[in-house]
Design a protein around this motif. Structure first.
Motif: not given
Length: 253
Positions: A175-179, A198-204, A206-214, A216-219
């Motif tokens: 499964a593709i889980v993160r970009a 409207g994505f929810q901000q989370v931490e993955i 130690g990195e800031e990320a946005l949830e996109v369904g199941n 995430s986009f990590v920055f």
């Protein structure tokens, strides 16, 4: 409210066959997708359920150079190839592109018109969709674009499975889980993308990320201001390995 999911990711490449071979040698199903005869581009695809990777190349440079400036995916292909074989834009899938366009416009996005896309697959079948470009960028980081397919997700999954476009990878279920994006100012990008989508901000990790369904986009912080890596989970056979195509990397956890 219109749904928003991560549909696919574009990776600009000069040689579709080489990208296909790299994936196949790792035990991943990848195959020629088809030609965008109106745009001068062609692609190869690798599916992980309804999320997929699109290796996009320029087949007809003259035609690609004539593409509408609002078609940012083709414009990017002309801009980056042949020098930069990079991971680029992510596509967001919606079930109501008109409603999502209205939402994005209300939240300040500069949008193209909604336009039709089409390609002929390897068997000559016509594949059609609707799409929308979000124009501009954030410190050179391009925005996602929006796509709407016909039918429900269950119908599309059934159709793609029967056509063997979606199939089990020899390396195992994945499964593709993160970009992972490298950007100069992660918080700035997160705030703007959160405001638009409207994505929810989370931490993955130690990195800031946005949830996109199941997914995430990590920055992460860095000077590239572009998508750098796609992360997969599953497949013990590939765990800990990494594939590199051009300047894009694929990590298996």
């Amino acid at each position: 409210m219109a749904s928003i999911k991560w549909d696919h990711t574009v990776h600009y490449v000069n040689d579709l066959d080489q990208a296909i071979q790299t994936f196949q040698q790792a035990g991943l199903v990848a195959a020629f997708g088809g030609q965008h005869t109106d745009w001068g581009t062609h692609n190869a695809l690798s599916y992980f359920d309804l999320s997929y990777l699109e290796f996009l190349g320029v087949e007809d440079p003259e035609l690609a150079n004539q593409a509408d400036p609002q078609h940012v995916v083709v414009q990017d292909a002309v801009k980056h190839l042949p020098q930069e074989e990079i991971l680029s834009r992510v596509a967001l899938r919606t079930d109501d592109i008109e409603a999502l366009a209205a939402q994005l416009k209300e939240r300040g996005a500069d949008l193209s018109e909604i336009f039709d896309g089409k390609r002929h697959d390897a068997e000559g079948n016509l594949i059609e969709w609707r799409m929308l470009s979000i124009l501009g960028d954030i410190d050179s980081l391009p925005y996602p674009f929006v796509i709407q397919w016909g039918g429900t997700e269950d119908q599309r999954r059934k159709q793609l499975t029967e056509a063997k476009v979606i199939q089990q990878h020899p390396a195992g279920e994945l499964a593709i889980v993160r970009a992972v994006f490298e950007v100069a100012d992660p918080e700035k990008v997160i705030q703007q993308w959160q405001q638009l989508f409207g994505f929810q901000q989370v931490e993955i990790n130690g990195e800031e990320a946005l949830e996109v369904g199941n997914q995430s986009f990590v920055f992460t912080t860095g000077p590239a201001n572009r998508l750098q890596q796609i992360v997969f989970e599953g497949s013990p056979a590939l765990k800990g390995k990494q594939l590199t195509i051009g300047q894009g990397t694929y990590l298996f956890q």
